[in-house]
Design a protein around this motif. Structure first.
Motif, PDB file in Angstrom:
ATOM      1  N   MET A   1       0.849  -1.174   0.000  1.00 10.98           N
ATOM      2  CA  MET A   1       0.000   0.000   0.000  1.00 10.98           C
ATOM      3  C   MET A   1       0.896   1.239   0.000  1.00 10.98           C
ATOM      4  O   MET A   1       1.837   1.329   0.775  1.00 10.98           O
ATOM      5  CB  MET A   1      -0.892  -0.043   1.242  1.00 10.98           C
ATOM      6  CG  MET A   1      -1.897   1.049   1.277  1.00 10.98           C
ATOM      7  SD  MET A   1      -3.021   1.042   2.693  1.00 10.98           S
ATOM      8  CE  MET A   1      -3.584  -0.622   2.759  1.00 10.98           C
ATOM      9  N   ASN A   2       0.571   2.195  -0.838  1.00 11.04           N
ATOM     10  CA  ASN A   2       1.402   3.391  -0.926  1.00 11.04           C
ATOM     11  C   ASN A   2       0.967   4.453   0.092  1.00 11.04           C
ATOM     12  O   ASN A   2      -0.059   4.323   0.763  1.00 11.04           O
ATOM     13  CB  ASN A   2       1.398   3.944  -2.352  1.00 11.04           C
ATOM     14  CG  ASN A   2       0.029   4.446  -2.785  1.00 11.04           C
ATOM     15  OD1 ASN A   2      -0.765   4.910  -1.979  1.00 11.04           O
ATOM     16  ND2 ASN A   2      -0.242   4.358  -4.078  1.00 11.04           N
ATOM     17  N   ASP A   3       1.774   5.495   0.199  1.00 16.70           N
ATOM     18  CA  ASP A   3       1.512   6.547   1.188  1.00 16.70           C
ATOM     19  C   ASP A   3       0.191   7.271   0.948  1.00 16.70           C
ATOM     20  O   ASP A   3      -0.500   7.641   1.887  1.00 16.70           O
ATOM     21  CB  ASP A   3       2.662   7.562   1.195  1.00 16.70           C
ATOM     22  CG  ASP A   3       3.934   6.993   1.785  1.00 16.70           C
ATOM     23  OD1 ASP A   3       3.860   5.971   2.504  1.00 16.70           O
ATOM     24  OD2 ASP A   3       5.019   7.568   1.535  1.00 16.70           O
ATOM     25  N   GLU A   4      -0.150   7.465  -0.326  1.00 17.73           N
ATOM     26  CA  GLU A   4      -1.416   8.135  -0.650  1.00 17.73           C
ATOM     27  C   GLU A   4      -2.609   7.315  -0.155  1.00 17.73           C
ATOM     28  O   GLU A   4      -3.550   7.848   0.431  1.00 17.73           O
ATOM     29  CB  GLU A   4      -1.513   8.366  -2.165  1.00 17.73           C
ATOM     30  CG  GLU A   4      -2.795   9.036  -2.600  1.00 17.73           C
ATOM     31  CD  GLU A   4      -2.962  10.447  -2.063  1.00 17.73           C
ATOM     32  OE1 GLU A   4      -4.119  10.863  -1.872  1.00 17.73           O
ATOM     33  OE2 GLU A   4      -1.943  11.128  -1.808  1.00 17.73           O
TER      34      GLU A   4
ATOM     35  N   ARG B   1      -5.306   8.393   2.750  1.00 15.74           N
ATOM     36  CA  ARG B   1      -6.746   8.402   2.470  1.00 15.74           C
ATOM     37  C   ARG B   1      -7.508   7.540   3.474  1.00 15.74           C
ATOM     38  O   ARG B   1      -8.559   7.935   3.988  1.00 15.74           O
ATOM     39  CB  ARG B   1      -7.011   7.908   1.049  1.00 15.74           C
ATOM     40  CG  ARG B   1      -8.455   8.018   0.627  1.00 15.74           C
ATOM     41  CD  ARG B   1      -8.639   7.643  -0.825  1.00 15.74           C
ATOM     42  NE  ARG B   1      -7.851   8.455  -1.714  1.00 15.74           N
ATOM     43  CZ  ARG B   1      -8.251   9.630  -2.217  1.00 15.74           C
ATOM     44  NH1 ARG B   1      -9.428  10.102  -1.898  1.00 15.74           N
ATOM     45  NH2 ARG B   1      -7.477  10.310  -3.035  1.00 15.74           N
ATOM     46  N   ILE B   2      -6.981   6.374   3.783  1.00 17.41           N
ATOM     47  CA  ILE B   2      -7.624   5.489   4.761  1.00 17.41           C
ATOM     48  C   ILE B   2      -7.656   6.154   6.131  1.00 17.41           C
ATOM     49  O   ILE B   2      -8.675   6.124   6.822  1.00 17.41           O
ATOM     50  CB  ILE B   2      -6.914   4.123   4.809  1.00 17.41           C
ATOM     51  CG1 ILE B   2      -7.195   3.345   3.526  1.00 17.41           C
ATOM     52  CG2 ILE B   2      -7.345   3.322   6.032  1.00 17.41           C
ATOM     53  CD1 ILE B   2      -6.324   2.119   3.333  1.00 17.41           C
TER      54      ILE B   2
ATOM     55  N   LYS C   1     -10.781   8.896  10.412  1.00 19.88           N
ATOM     56  CA  LYS C   1     -11.035  10.034  11.309  1.00 19.88           C
ATOM     57  C   LYS C   1     -12.381  10.688  11.014  1.00 19.88           C
ATOM     58  O   LYS C   1     -13.122  11.050  11.922  1.00 19.88           O
ATOM     59  CB  LYS C   1      -9.901  11.048  11.203  1.00 19.88           C
ATOM     60  CG  LYS C   1      -8.606  10.538  11.812  1.00 19.88           C
ATOM     61  CD  LYS C   1      -7.528  11.587  11.730  1.00 19.88           C
ATOM     62  CE  LYS C   1      -6.203  11.068  12.210  1.00 19.88           C
ATOM     63  NZ  LYS C   1      -6.187  10.546  13.550  1.00 19.88           N
ATOM     64  N   LEU C   2     -12.697  10.828   9.738  1.00 19.48           N
ATOM     65  CA  LEU C   2     -13.972  11.438   9.361  1.00 19.48           C
ATOM     66  C   LEU C   2     -15.143  10.578   9.826  1.00 19.48           C
ATOM     67  O   LEU C   2     -16.125  11.093  10.380  1.00 19.48           O
ATOM     68  CB  LEU C   2     -14.029  11.645   7.849  1.00 19.48           C
ATOM     69  CG  LEU C   2     -15.280  12.308   7.306  1.00 19.48           C
ATOM     70  CD1 LEU C   2     -15.475  13.684   7.925  1.00 19.48           C
ATOM     71  CD2 LEU C   2     -15.187  12.417   5.788  1.00 19.48           C
ATOM     72  N   LEU C   3     -15.047   9.286   9.634  1.00 18.20           N
ATOM     73  CA  LEU C   3     -16.118   8.391  10.063  1.00 18.20           C
ATOM     74  C   LEU C   3     -16.287   8.430  11.585  1.00 18.20           C
ATOM     75  O   LEU C   3     -17.416   8.481  12.090  1.00 18.20           O
ATOM     76  CB  LEU C   3     -15.827   6.963   9.597  1.00 18.20           C
ATOM     77  CG  LEU C   3     -16.913   5.935   9.864  1.00 18.20           C
ATOM     78  CD1 LEU C   3     -18.241   6.373   9.273  1.00 18.20           C
ATOM     79  CD2 LEU C   3     -16.498   4.594   9.290  1.00 18.20           C
ATOM     80  N   LYS C   4     -15.183   8.442  12.331  1.00 15.14           N
ATOM     81  CA  LYS C   4     -15.269   8.552  13.789  1.00 15.14           C
ATOM     82  C   LYS C   4     -15.945   9.855  14.190  1.00 15.14           C
ATOM     83  O   LYS C   4     -16.769   9.880  15.108  1.00 15.14           O
ATOM     84  CB  LYS C   4     -13.886   8.471  14.413  1.00 15.14           C
ATOM     85  CG  LYS C   4     -13.342   7.086  14.511  1.00 15.14           C
ATOM     86  CD  LYS C   4     -11.981   7.107  15.182  1.00 15.14           C
ATOM     87  CE  LYS C   4     -11.315   5.771  15.002  1.00 15.14           C
ATOM     88  NZ  LYS C   4      -9.877   5.859  15.004  1.00 15.14           N
TER      89      LYS C   4
END
Length: 78
Positions: free
Chosen positions: A1-4, A8-9, A14-17
């Protein structure tokens, strides 16, 4: 998995929390209802319940974190 993808994950997490915390502040019973939904799914053997042990532990930890955030927010508003 790359840094981007990792960034995003992390942002989505954080947004979902934050959204769930806001909803739990408006409806204090929401987290209990989520617990019920996951328990019912587990009993039914549904695809929602098809998670490994680590995922279940993480889910419980996340819900507890959100529960604490919502509780703290409610304490400061009263």
């Amino acid at each position: 998995m790359n840094d981007e993808a990792r960034a995003r994950i992390a942002a989505n997490d954080k947004l979902l929390k934050a959204v769930i915390t806001l909803l739990a502040i408006k409806d204090p019973g929401l987290l209990d209802e989520l617990d019920i939904i996951f328990a019912l799914a587990d009993e039914d053997g549904s695809t929602l319940a098809e998670t490994d042990r680590r995922t279940r532990i993480h889910l419980q930890q996340e819900l507890e974190l959100i529960r604490n955030l919502a509780s703290s927010a409610l304490d400061t508003t009263h």
